[in-house]
Design a protein around this motif. Structure first.
Motif, PDB file in Angstrom:
ATOM      1  N   GLN A 125       0.823  -1.210   0.000  1.00 18.96           N
ATOM      2  CA  GLN A 125       0.000   0.000   0.000  1.00 18.96           C
ATOM      3  C   GLN A 125       0.857   1.261   0.000  1.00 18.96           C
ATOM      4  O   GLN A 125       0.502   2.264  -0.632  1.00 18.96           O
ATOM      5  CB  GLN A 125      -0.912  -0.012   1.228  1.00 18.96           C
ATOM      6  CG  GLN A 125      -1.993  -1.076   1.192  1.00 18.96           C
ATOM      7  CD  GLN A 125      -3.220  -0.648   0.415  1.00 18.96           C
ATOM      8  OE1 GLN A 125      -3.764   0.428   0.615  1.00 18.96           O
ATOM      9  NE2 GLN A 125      -3.666  -1.501  -0.506  1.00 18.96           N
ATOM     10  N   SER A 126       1.986   1.209   0.683  1.00 19.86           N
ATOM     11  CA  SER A 126       2.842   2.389   0.771  1.00 19.86           C
ATOM     12  C   SER A 126       3.360   2.839  -0.586  1.00 19.86           C
ATOM     13  O   SER A 126       3.620   4.019  -0.809  1.00 19.86           O
ATOM     14  CB  SER A 126       4.020   2.117   1.709  1.00 19.86           C
ATOM     15  OG  SER A 126       4.773   0.994   1.243  1.00 19.86           O
ATOM     16  N   ALA A 127       3.504   1.889  -1.520  1.00 16.89           N
ATOM     17  CA  ALA A 127       4.020   2.226  -2.842  1.00 16.89           C
ATOM     18  C   ALA A 127       2.999   3.005  -3.669  1.00 16.89           C
ATOM     19  O   ALA A 127       3.369   3.693  -4.627  1.00 16.89           O
ATOM     20  CB  ALA A 127       4.426   0.951  -3.585  1.00 16.89           C
ATOM     21  N   LEU A 128       1.714   2.878  -3.300  1.00 21.81           N
ATOM     22  CA  LEU A 128       0.652   3.528  -4.067  1.00 21.81           C
ATOM     23  C   LEU A 128       0.004   4.697  -3.324  1.00 21.81           C
ATOM     24  O   LEU A 128      -0.810   5.416  -3.902  1.00 21.81           O
ATOM     25  CB  LEU A 128      -0.429   2.501  -4.421  1.00 21.81           C
ATOM     26  CG  LEU A 128       0.012   1.354  -5.336  1.00 21.81           C
ATOM     27  CD1 LEU A 128      -1.060   0.270  -5.389  1.00 21.81           C
ATOM     28  CD2 LEU A 128       0.307   1.865  -6.738  1.00 21.81           C
ATOM     29  N   GLY A 129       0.340   4.854  -2.063  1.00 25.51           N
ATOM     30  CA  GLY A 129      -0.264   5.933  -1.284  1.00 25.51           C
ATOM     31  C   GLY A 129      -1.518   5.519  -0.554  1.00 25.51           C
ATOM     32  O   GLY A 129      -2.230   6.370  -0.001  1.00 25.51           O
ATOM     33  N   GLY A 130      -1.831   4.207  -0.527  1.00 27.67           N
ATOM     34  CA  GLY A 130      -3.012   3.729   0.174  1.00 27.67           C
ATOM     35  C   GLY A 130      -2.732   3.438   1.634  1.00 27.67           C
ATOM     36  O   GLY A 130      -1.582   3.450   2.079  1.00 27.67           O
ATOM     37  N   HIS A 131      -3.802   3.153   2.380  1.00 27.00           N
ATOM     38  CA  HIS A 131      -3.663   2.937   3.822  1.00 27.00           C
ATOM     39  C   HIS A 131      -4.430   1.715   4.308  1.00 27.00           C
ATOM     40  O   HIS A 131      -4.598   1.534   5.516  1.00 27.00           O
ATOM     41  CB  HIS A 131      -4.151   4.168   4.584  1.00 27.00           C
ATOM     42  CG  HIS A 131      -3.438   5.428   4.211  1.00 27.00           C
ATOM     43  ND1 HIS A 131      -2.171   5.740   4.670  1.00 27.00           N
ATOM     44  CD2 HIS A 131      -3.806   6.456   3.395  1.00 27.00           C
ATOM     45  CE1 HIS A 131      -1.796   6.904   4.164  1.00 27.00           C
ATOM     46  NE2 HIS A 131      -2.762   7.366   3.385  1.00 27.00           N
ATOM     47  N   ALA A 132      -4.892   0.863   3.409  1.00 27.08           N
ATOM     48  CA  ALA A 132      -5.689  -0.294   3.818  1.00 27.08           C
ATOM     49  C   ALA A 132      -4.816  -1.366   4.452  1.00 27.08           C
ATOM     50  O   ALA A 132      -3.681  -1.603   4.007  1.00 27.08           O
ATOM     51  CB  ALA A 132      -6.431  -0.870   2.608  1.00 27.08           C
ATOM     52  N   GLY A 394      -8.928  -1.730  -1.326  1.00 28.63           N
ATOM     53  CA  GLY A 394      -9.410  -1.449   0.016  1.00 28.63           C
ATOM     54  C   GLY A 394      -9.473   0.006   0.401  1.00 28.63           C
ATOM     55  O   GLY A 394      -9.753   0.321   1.566  1.00 28.63           O
ATOM     56  N   ASN A 395      -9.226   0.920  -0.529  1.00 29.38           N
ATOM     57  CA  ASN A 395      -9.218   2.343  -0.201  1.00 29.38           C
ATOM     58  C   ASN A 395     -10.469   3.075  -0.699  1.00 29.38           C
ATOM     59  O   ASN A 395     -10.498   4.306  -0.695  1.00 29.38           O
ATOM     60  CB  ASN A 395      -7.975   3.004  -0.797  1.00 29.38           C
ATOM     61  CG  ASN A 395      -6.708   2.592  -0.078  1.00 29.38           C
ATOM     62  OD1 ASN A 395      -6.400   3.084   0.997  1.00 29.38           O
ATOM     63  ND2 ASN A 395      -5.968   1.648  -0.668  1.00 29.38           N
ATOM     64  N   ALA A 396     -11.476   2.342  -1.100  1.00 26.23           N
ATOM     65  CA  ALA A 396     -12.679   2.977  -1.634  1.00 26.23           C
ATOM     66  C   ALA A 396     -13.910   2.161  -1.275  1.00 26.23           C
ATOM     67  O   ALA A 396     -13.830   0.962  -1.001  1.00 26.23           O
ATOM     68  CB  ALA A 396     -12.576   3.121  -3.158  1.00 26.23           C
ATOM     69  N   GLY A 397     -15.039   2.836  -1.282  1.00 25.93           N
ATOM     70  CA  GLY A 397     -16.323   2.177  -1.188  1.00 25.93           C
ATOM     71  C   GLY A 397     -16.588   1.415   0.093  1.00 25.93           C
ATOM     72  O   GLY A 397     -16.100   1.753   1.167  1.00 25.93           O
ATOM     73  N   GLN A 398     -17.374   0.352  -0.051  1.00 25.19           N
ATOM     74  CA  GLN A 398     -17.838  -0.407   1.100  1.00 25.19           C
ATOM     75  C   GLN A 398     -16.701  -1.032   1.889  1.00 25.19           C
ATOM     76  O   GLN A 398     -16.742  -1.084   3.122  1.00 25.19           O
ATOM     77  CB  GLN A 398     -18.792  -1.511   0.642  1.00 25.19           C
ATOM     78  CG  GLN A 398     -20.106  -1.018   0.096  1.00 25.19           C
ATOM     79  CD  GLN A 398     -21.097  -2.146  -0.093  1.00 25.19           C
ATOM     80  OE1 GLN A 398     -21.149  -3.096   0.685  1.00 25.19           O
ATOM     81  NE2 GLN A 398     -21.890  -2.060  -1.147  1.00 25.19           N
ATOM     82  N   VAL A 409     -11.853   6.586   3.246  1.00 29.96           N
ATOM     83  CA  VAL A 409     -12.649   6.268   2.059  1.00 29.96           C
ATOM     84  C   VAL A 409     -12.346   7.328   1.012  1.00 29.96           C
ATOM     85  O   VAL A 409     -12.884   8.439   1.045  1.00 29.96           O
ATOM     86  CB  VAL A 409     -14.155   6.233   2.390  1.00 29.96           C
ATOM     87  CG1 VAL A 409     -14.953   5.858   1.140  1.00 29.96           C
ATOM     88  CG2 VAL A 409     -14.438   5.251   3.516  1.00 29.96           C
ATOM     89  N   ILE A 410     -11.476   6.985   0.067  1.00 30.66           N
ATOM     90  CA  ILE A 410     -11.015   7.972  -0.914  1.00 30.66           C
ATOM     91  C   ILE A 410     -12.069   8.238  -1.976  1.00 30.66           C
ATOM     92  O   ILE A 410     -12.167   9.331  -2.518  1.00 30.66           O
ATOM     93  CB  ILE A 410      -9.690   7.499  -1.550  1.00 30.66           C
ATOM     94  CG1 ILE A 410      -8.616   7.372  -0.448  1.00 30.66           C
ATOM     95  CG2 ILE A 410      -9.207   8.460  -2.635  1.00 30.66           C
ATOM     96  CD1 ILE A 410      -7.317   6.802  -0.924  1.00 30.66           C
ATOM     97  N   GLY A 420     -11.439   2.822 -10.171  1.00 27.57           N
ATOM     98  CA  GLY A 420     -10.353   3.679 -10.626  1.00 27.57           C
ATOM     99  C   GLY A 420      -9.446   4.099  -9.488  1.00 27.57           C
ATOM    100  O   GLY A 420      -8.220   4.156  -9.642  1.00 27.57           O
ATOM    101  N   VAL A 421     -10.024   4.375  -8.327  1.00 33.67           N
ATOM    102  CA  VAL A 421      -9.223   4.738  -7.155  1.00 33.67           C
ATOM    103  C   VAL A 421      -8.404   3.549  -6.671  1.00 33.67           C
ATOM    104  O   VAL A 421      -7.258   3.697  -6.251  1.00 33.67           O
ATOM    105  CB  VAL A 421     -10.140   5.273  -6.034  1.00 33.67           C
ATOM    106  CG1 VAL A 421      -9.424   5.250  -4.686  1.00 33.67           C
ATOM    107  CG2 VAL A 421     -10.589   6.690  -6.362  1.00 33.67           C
ATOM    108  N   GLU A 422      -8.956   2.359  -6.734  1.00 31.06           N
ATOM    109  CA  GLU A 422      -8.242   1.163  -6.275  1.00 31.06           C
ATOM    110  C   GLU A 422      -7.229   0.661  -7.299  1.00 31.06           C
ATOM    111  O   GLU A 422      -6.072   0.372  -6.961  1.00 31.06           O
ATOM    112  CB  GLU A 422      -9.231   0.039  -5.971  1.00 31.06           C
ATOM    113  CG  GLU A 422     -10.037   0.243  -4.719  1.00 31.06           C
ATOM    114  CD  GLU A 422     -10.813  -1.005  -4.343  1.00 31.06           C
ATOM    115  OE1 GLU A 422     -11.159  -1.152  -3.165  1.00 31.06           O
ATOM    116  OE2 GLU A 422     -11.071  -1.848  -5.229  1.00 31.06           O
TER     117      GLU A 422
END
Length: 509
Positions: A125-132, A394-398, A409-410, A420-422
């Motif tokens: 996740q760190s490589a993409l900027g996510g936090h899941a 895991g960074n969007a939606g439900q 929730v981006i 698209g966000v994921e």
């Protein structure tokens, strides 16, 4: 000492009850698995009926004391039956030394989307900027690949003509039952029963959703916000049909699909007409304006596929009914009253950016619900454009909303922006391309096959709904609509899809 003995006795009793529950569940699941193994197409029937009842049954089990890993194991019945069906068709394909279908563009797009999803699940996740976290990534992976797995199951089974007729009746019968139960509920069951019957805790404590609809109390959650329709201020809210899905939106998706398939595939018998009328009433009482618009879009597609201009008239009438119903429903709908905690929460949230203009007119673009959808869609598109590589699963939606606030929730609402966000722009384009190609393939089959024409219309309606909501977050849509689409797209003769079982050539159905 006596208290300790009582606690020990209670633990033993609970353990015994858990063993009984799991034993009964294992027996029922084994029976279903055997039926699916013998005839994989049976999975489609189980999904159509079982997933329509799933949420209500699981919430009832939670209220009855079935919790934790036991309930999680029970909720996995759908994944288990899907895996059994796929294993059977894979075994037969291996024995026959051939695929059970002739690959086409839609298959390659589905496979590419699934592979990209798995790759993104493995990227840190760190490589993409996510936090899941890992659990959220796993939930997102299942969310994204379930339609692909159901689609390939559909591609691997052969639906005989009697199956098409039975599936159409199963769809309509299930929709009629769900609608009838939901209509009875909104008029006969108090909203307070819903606040206290375990549904809130099932959604919040077991599934991890943080809803703040009616029934909210300090330091806890409430019912889903869309459970009812807020007409503004302290006025009584409107009850919406939620039925066994425990959701007006998920219920409406079933109704739209069933009505479009019925319009194309079933003769106008008395039973079909009655069930269709009940289903249509159920759709109206969900008060899902997007679903009525999607139904109209589906009717346009059905008219084009079957070359019957009368379908265009039906589409126009549907839009007229949608507009008229938006004005009429608030006057005749069953109502309920807010609790003091509800009102305190609403007053604190009254000035949130997503609150709209405060114009509670169901036909106004500034109505809070419509305004919120528009804000979310616009923000999601902007995020995808500015971060085209995606943030990871895991960074969007439900799935992001099920982490109790641990994951930002981006993007939400739209399937297209969520993916698209994921998965980045590539993932969103693959998903959109697959959906459009699949729609064209279903329309091609629908020129000769009535059920396929109805499903093409239903699939078009689902693609429209996906613009403003997470349709595949509803397992019924992910399993049933994509599974049936796989079974009917570019449908060919029996000679094209055979498997070898026990030394004899047999259809995979």
């Amino acid at each position: 000492m006596r208290a300790g003995a009582l606690r020990a006795s209670a633990r033993c009793t609970l353990a015994a009850v858990t063993v009984v529950e799991l034993g009964l569940y294992a027996l029922l699941l084994a029976v279903a698995a055997v039926a699916v193994w013998r005839r994989p197409v049976a999975a489609l029937y189980f999904f159509i009926v079982g997933l329509a009842l799933h949420n209500a049954v699981m919430a009832a089990l939670y209220a009855a004391g079935v919790r934790g890993s036991t309930l999680t194991a029970i909720t996995a019945w759908k994944e288990i039956l899907l895996a059994v069906a796929l294993l059977r068709v894979a075994r037969d394909a291996f024995r026959a030394r051939r695929l059970p279908f002739t690959p086409w563009l839609g298959d390659w797009l589905a496979l590419a989307f699934a592979v990209l999803t798995v790759v993104y699940a493995l990227i840190p996740q760190s490589a993409l900027g996510g936090h899941a976290d890992a659990h959220t990534v796993a939930l997102a992976l299942r969310h994204d690949v379930d339609p692909v797995a159901a689609y390939f199951l559909g591609r691997s089974v052969l639906l005989r003509r009697e199956d098409l007729r039975r599936l159409a009746w199963t769809l309509l019968g299930t929709a009629g039952f769900v609608a009838a139960l939901g209509l009875a509920d909104v008029y006969l069951v108090s909203i307070n029963w819903w606040r206290t019957n375990g549904v809130v805790d099932y959604f919040h404590l077991h599934l991890g959703y943080d809803y703040h609809g009616t029934g909210v109390h300090p330091a806890a959650a409430g019912l889903p916000e869309n459970f009812i329709y807020n007409v503004g201020g302290d006025k009584p809210f409107l009850r919406r049909l939620v039925s066994t899905f425990l959701s007006p939106l998920a219920s409406s998706y079933l109704f739209v699909v069933a009505l479009l398939v019925t319009a194309a595939a079933l003769r106008r018998s008395a039973l079909a007409i009655v069930l269709s009328l009940v289903t249509a009433a159920g759709l109206l009482w969900t008060f899902s304006r997007a679903s009525l618009i999607a139904l109209a879009a589906g009717l346009v597609v059905l008219a084009a596929v079957r070359r019957r201009p009368l379908g265009l008239v039906a589409a126009v009438l549907t839009i007229a009914v949608a507009i008229g119903w938006a004005h009429l429903f608030p006057k005749i709908a069953p109502t309920g009253n807010w609790t003091k905690a509800d009102l305190s929460y609403q007053h604190a949230r009254a000035h949130a950016p997503q609150s709209g203009s405060g114009v509670f007119d169901a036909t106004s673009a500034n109505e809070p619900s419509l305004h919120s959808h528009w804000i979310s869609l616009r923000a999601g598109v902007r995020t995808v454009i500015h971060h085209p590589q995606g943030f990871g699963l895991g960074n969007a939606g439900q799935t992001a909303s099920r982490t109790g606030g641990r994951t930002l929730v981006i993007a939400g609402e739209s399937n297209y922006t969520e993916l698209g966000v994921e998965l980045g722009v590539l993932g969103a384009l693959l998903w959109l391309g697959w959906g459009l190609v699949l729609l064209v393939g279903l329309a091609h089959t629908g020129r000769e096959e009535r059920f396929a024409a109805g499903l093409a219309a239903a699939f078009a309606a689902v693609l429209v709904l996906a613009v403003q909501t997470d349709v595949i977050g509803d397992p019924w849509v992910a399993y049933c609509v994509w599974g049936l689409a796989g079974a009917l797209v570019l449908r060919t003769g029996p000679q094209e899809r055979l498997a070898v079982a026990g030394g004899r050539s047999l259809p995979l159905s």
